[in-house]
Design a protein around this motif. Structure first.
Motif, PDB file in Angstrom:
ATOM      1  N   VAL A  55      -4.938  -0.556  -4.224  1.00  0.00           N
ATOM      2  CA  VAL A  55      -5.406   0.819  -4.337  1.00  0.00           C
ATOM      3  C   VAL A  55      -4.907   1.651  -3.159  1.00  0.00           C
ATOM      4  O   VAL A  55      -5.298   2.796  -2.992  1.00  0.00           O
ATOM      5  CB  VAL A  55      -6.946   0.942  -4.477  1.00  0.00           C
ATOM      6  N   GLY A  56      -4.026   1.064  -2.346  1.00  0.00           N
ATOM      7  CA  GLY A  56      -3.378   1.845  -1.290  1.00  0.00           C
ATOM      8  C   GLY A  56      -4.030   1.733   0.079  1.00  0.00           C
ATOM      9  O   GLY A  56      -3.750   2.532   0.968  1.00  0.00           O
ATOM     10  N   ILE A  57      -4.918   0.743   0.264  1.00  0.00           N
ATOM     11  CA  ILE A  57      -5.571   0.595   1.567  1.00  0.00           C
ATOM     12  C   ILE A  57      -4.695  -0.248   2.495  1.00  0.00           C
ATOM     13  O   ILE A  57      -4.205  -1.298   2.099  1.00  0.00           O
ATOM     14  CB  ILE A  57      -6.955  -0.071   1.411  1.00  0.00           C
ATOM     15  N   ASN A  58      -4.515   0.217   3.704  1.00  0.00           N
ATOM     16  CA  ASN A  58      -3.771  -0.542   4.707  1.00  0.00           C
ATOM     17  C   ASN A  58      -4.722  -1.584   5.304  1.00  0.00           C
ATOM     18  O   ASN A  58      -5.431  -1.326   6.267  1.00  0.00           O
ATOM     19  CB  ASN A  58      -3.257   0.420   5.776  1.00  0.00           C
ATOM     20  N   THR A  59      -4.756  -2.775   4.696  1.00  0.00           N
ATOM     21  CA  THR A  59      -5.791  -3.752   5.052  1.00  0.00           C
ATOM     22  C   THR A  59      -5.631  -4.250   6.477  1.00  0.00           C
ATOM     23  O   THR A  59      -6.623  -4.534   7.149  1.00  0.00           O
ATOM     24  CB  THR A  59      -5.746  -4.957   4.106  1.00  0.00           C
ATOM     25  N   GLU A 101       0.819  -1.218   0.000  1.00  0.00           N
ATOM     26  CA  GLU A 101       0.000   0.000   0.000  1.00  0.00           C
ATOM     27  C   GLU A 101       0.850   1.265   0.000  1.00  0.00           C
ATOM     28  O   GLU A 101       0.454   2.292  -0.544  1.00  0.00           O
ATOM     29  CB  GLU A 101      -1.005  -0.002   1.159  1.00  0.00           C
ATOM     30  N   LEU A 155     -16.122   2.424   2.976  1.00  0.00           N
ATOM     31  CA  LEU A 155     -15.847   1.820   1.675  1.00  0.00           C
ATOM     32  C   LEU A 155     -14.523   1.063   1.716  1.00  0.00           C
ATOM     33  O   LEU A 155     -14.423  -0.071   1.229  1.00  0.00           O
ATOM     34  CB  LEU A 155     -15.798   2.923   0.605  1.00  0.00           C
ATOM     35  N   ALA A 156     -13.514   1.686   2.328  1.00  0.00           N
ATOM     36  CA  ALA A 156     -12.202   1.031   2.412  1.00  0.00           C
ATOM     37  C   ALA A 156     -12.292  -0.253   3.222  1.00  0.00           C
ATOM     38  O   ALA A 156     -11.685  -1.272   2.869  1.00  0.00           O
ATOM     39  CB  ALA A 156     -11.189   1.988   3.036  1.00  0.00           C
ATOM     40  N   ALA A 158      -7.376  -4.495  -2.495  1.00  0.00           N
ATOM     41  CA  ALA A 158      -7.473  -3.334  -1.614  1.00  0.00           C
ATOM     42  C   ALA A 158      -6.086  -2.734  -1.380  1.00  0.00           C
ATOM     43  O   ALA A 158      -5.903  -1.521  -1.408  1.00  0.00           O
ATOM     44  CB  ALA A 158      -8.124  -3.726  -0.290  1.00  0.00           C
ATOM     45  N   ARG A 159      -5.086  -3.606  -1.171  1.00  0.00           N
ATOM     46  CA  ARG A 159      -3.717  -3.089  -0.991  1.00  0.00           C
ATOM     47  C   ARG A 159      -3.259  -2.379  -2.254  1.00  0.00           C
ATOM     48  O   ARG A 159      -2.563  -1.375  -2.195  1.00  0.00           O
ATOM     49  CB  ARG A 159      -2.766  -4.228  -0.647  1.00  0.00           C
ATOM     50  N   THR A 198      -6.811   6.888  -1.544  1.00  0.00           N
ATOM     51  CA  THR A 198      -5.703   7.500  -0.803  1.00  0.00           C
ATOM     52  C   THR A 198      -5.657   9.009  -0.998  1.00  0.00           C
ATOM     53  O   THR A 198      -4.863   9.693  -0.374  1.00  0.00           O
ATOM     54  CB  THR A 198      -4.353   6.922  -1.264  1.00  0.00           C
ATOM     55  N   SER A 244     -13.529  -7.668   1.281  1.00  0.00           N
ATOM     56  CA  SER A 244     -13.914  -8.519   0.161  1.00  0.00           C
ATOM     57  C   SER A 244     -12.708  -8.990  -0.643  1.00  0.00           C
ATOM     58  O   SER A 244     -12.661 -10.139  -1.061  1.00  0.00           O
ATOM     59  CB  SER A 244     -14.940  -7.818  -0.730  1.00  0.00           C
ATOM     60  N   MET A 284     -19.016  -4.811  -5.570  1.00  0.00           N
ATOM     61  CA  MET A 284     -19.338  -3.396  -5.403  1.00  0.00           C
ATOM     62  C   MET A 284     -19.738  -2.797  -6.744  1.00  0.00           C
ATOM     63  O   MET A 284     -19.488  -3.362  -7.797  1.00  0.00           O
ATOM     64  CB  MET A 284     -18.127  -2.663  -4.854  1.00  0.00           C
ATOM     65  N   ARG A 300     -14.937  -2.170   3.567  1.00  0.00           N
ATOM     66  CA  ARG A 300     -15.627  -3.189   2.769  1.00  0.00           C
ATOM     67  C   ARG A 300     -14.680  -3.775   1.733  1.00  0.00           C
ATOM     68  O   ARG A 300     -14.651  -4.980   1.496  1.00  0.00           O
ATOM     69  CB  ARG A 300     -16.836  -2.573   2.062  1.00  0.00           C
ATOM     70  N   ALA A 301     -13.876  -2.895   1.104  1.00  0.00           N
ATOM     71  CA  ALA A 301     -12.944  -3.371   0.075  1.00  0.00           C
ATOM     72  C   ALA A 301     -11.918  -4.318   0.684  1.00  0.00           C
ATOM     73  O   ALA A 301     -11.629  -5.388   0.123  1.00  0.00           O
ATOM     74  CB  ALA A 301     -12.241  -2.179  -0.581  1.00  0.00           C
ATOM     75  N   ARG A 311     -15.862   7.158   3.247  1.00  0.00           N
ATOM     76  CA  ARG A 311     -14.724   6.566   2.552  1.00  0.00           C
ATOM     77  C   ARG A 311     -14.077   5.480   3.402  1.00  0.00           C
ATOM     78  O   ARG A 311     -13.633   4.455   2.882  1.00  0.00           O
ATOM     79  CB  ARG A 311     -13.702   7.658   2.218  1.00  0.00           C
TER      80      ARG A 311
END
Lengths: 237, 292
Positions: B179-183, A73, B164-165, B176-177, A105, B171, A93, B167-168, B161
């Protein structure tokens, strides 16, 4: 010209198995480069190593910053968008939520709204289906969505893993046209991994050919396309 | 007929508790794909903390808010210390972790506060609700809180947001990682929220079942039944499932001869099995449409 992405002596491992054997290459800012090779050559692994999704050694620098040791990330947050094999669509989704996730981000909410509109003008079919579950889109539409989602990051570099996979030839041509346009107009540097060498070489300005985890050929895309020996031995057309 | 209405209303009232518990279960299930067997014990522990705060003179709502915050932090802490290291371990290892947590929390609560039954106050009072003999103000308050909680969760997941993050990350962690999400942090957050929701359930149910370390044993099973019935992926389903289980349990206890109070619990278990056999996705589990 300075290299935007510099990869030196990259080695990658899946458990005990070594998949990359000291790969080195560089991407110039604003270029559109393709990485070619047969099945199992290590193309996908190279992209995954850049985003630290596989265990690797060697040095990878992006705009002068080392990527080694950064979580996936955090690599993405530097402005590297990766469209993985299988597209990584959030199938449960909606189309619009997928686009919002691409920009998750970013903090500039007004610009995000206008960027979503911009994606809809790039890809009108996504606007028609913006409330639909992304899993219900056709393969081509999902690939459009994946590219649009990646662009929502406003990336400096975009990595695409076999965008043509499973798509009809006409759709592939459309998609590649759009990639060229993104590269020229939005100044996004692109690295595209492909098995469809002929089309990829038409699109790209630089090309690397890899075989069993090593670079065996590099140069101008046109030269490689015109070199009959290379075409026959490595690209199979 | 009056008996019937009576039982349905009472069922809805207890159903509110199950619904709360089921919400907490669904939250964790969404985040890590496992059922947290220690959820009930964690809720019990939170309730004890709020009780202790009140013993020290903190007014009810102050203790309520403080407990929510402490539970949220505690949930995150448990995830970081115990379950983050287990993230890649097999399912059984995780199950063992949950059971260990269950035993530890239960005994520690007994050690600190002992096993005697304690009175627990209700903020809503226990007079008849709107002059009706069927339902007390506490029960009405419980239903209200559950529905409010559901609405807040819905807004959080659908319109923020962060939601949403989360949920992403739940799933498709890898996408998710990308798109930059710290899962990993999203999972911790899920634990924090689930623990906080569980603490609400505990604080609402304690005036009814009284406060003691084993107060949540039965409730959690009903909570699981509700979550499974509603579909483990749907917060709305969990709440509706909770009310249905509450009503079903009461009606079965009243009308099926020989069931009475003692056999209510097996009914919840039978319900879990029936749902898993007949409709594994539950009533409201999102059917995932996929092109092939």
């Amino acid at each position: 010209m300075t290299a935007m992405l510099n990869v030196k002596d990259l080695r990658a491992y899946y458990g005990q198995v070594q998949a990359l054997h000291g790969l080195s290459f560089a991407l110039n800012e604003g270029s559109l480069t393709t990485l070619l090779g047969a099945n199992g050559a290590g193309k996908t692994t190279t992209l995954r190593a850049i985003c630290n999704m596989v265990r690797s050694t060697g040095a990878i620098e992006f705009e002068g910053k080392p990527l080694t040791g950064r979580s996936t990330e955090n690599v993405v947050r530097l402005g590297i968008a990766h469209v993985p094999q299988g597209r990584g669509t959030f199938t449960t989704m909606t189309v619009e939520e997928n686009l919002q996730l691409g920009a998750i981000t970013r903090k500039d909410s007004a610009a995000i709204v206008s960027d979503i509109e911009r994606m809809y003008s790039h890809f009108p079919v996504l606007k028609e289906r913006h409330t639909q579950q992304a899993g219900t889109l056709s393969g081509g539409e999902q690939q459009m969505l994946a590219v649009a989602r990646a662009l929502m990051l406003r990336p400096r570099l975009m990595l695409l893993d076999e965008p043509s996979f499973g798509l009809a030839p006409l759709i592939v041509r459309d998609l590649f046209k759009i990639l060229g346009k993104i590269n020229r107009e939005d100044k996004v540097t692109i690295l595209v991994v492909e098995q469809n060498a002929q089309l990829a070489l038409e699109l790209a300005d630089q090309a690397y050919v890899i075989e069993t985890g090593r670079i065996v050929m590099s140069g101008d895309a046109k030269d490689i396309a015109n070199n009959e020996d290379v075409r026959k031995s490595y690209l199979g057309y | 007929m009056e008996l019937f209405t009576n039982q349905v209303l009472a069922g809805i009232a207890t159903g509110a508790i199950y619904a709360c518990m089921a919400l907490a279960v669904v939250m964790i299930y969404q985040a890590i794909d496992h059922l947290n067997f220690a959820q009930g014990e964690m809720a019990m522990f939170s309730t004890f903390i709020s009780w202790q705060l009140m013993q020290w003179g903190v007014p009810y709502w102050g203790a309520f808010i403080l407990t929510l915050a402490l539970s949220f932090a505690g949930g995150i802490l448990i995830e970081r210390l115990l379950f983050k290291p287990l993230a890649k371990a097999p399912v059984l290892t995780n199950v063992a972790g949950f059971i260990a947590l269950f035993a530890i929390v239960n005994s520690v609560a007994g050690l600190i506060w002992d096993f005697t039954i304690k009175q627990y106050p209700t903020p809503f009072g226990s007079s008849p609700f709107l002059g009706s003999q069927l339902i007390s103000t506490h029960q009405a308050g419980m239903i209200g809180v559950t529905i409010l909680l559901l609405i807040l969760l819905f807004i959080f997941f659908q319109y923020t947001r962060m939601g949403l993050a989360m949920r992403a990350a739940a799933s498709l962690p890898e996408s998710a990682r990308l798109v930059g999400i710290n899962t990993s942090w999203m999972i911790a957050l899920g634990w924090g929220m689930a623990t906080a929701i569980g603490s609400i359930a505990g604080m609402l149910i304690a005036p009814v079942v009284f406060l003691e370390p084993n107060m949540m044993g039965g409730v959690l099973i009903y909570g699981f039944a509700a979550a499974v019935l509603g579909g483990l992926t749907s917060p709305l389903g969990a709440v509706i499932g909770g009310f249905l289980v509450g009503v079903f349990e009461n009606l079965a206890g009243t009308y099926i001869p020989g069931v009475g109070n003692e056999l209510k619990l097996p009914i919840a278990l039978a319900l879990i099995i029936t749902v898993l056999v007949v409709k594994p996705a539950g009533l409201f589990g999102r059917p995932i449409v996929k092109r092939v």
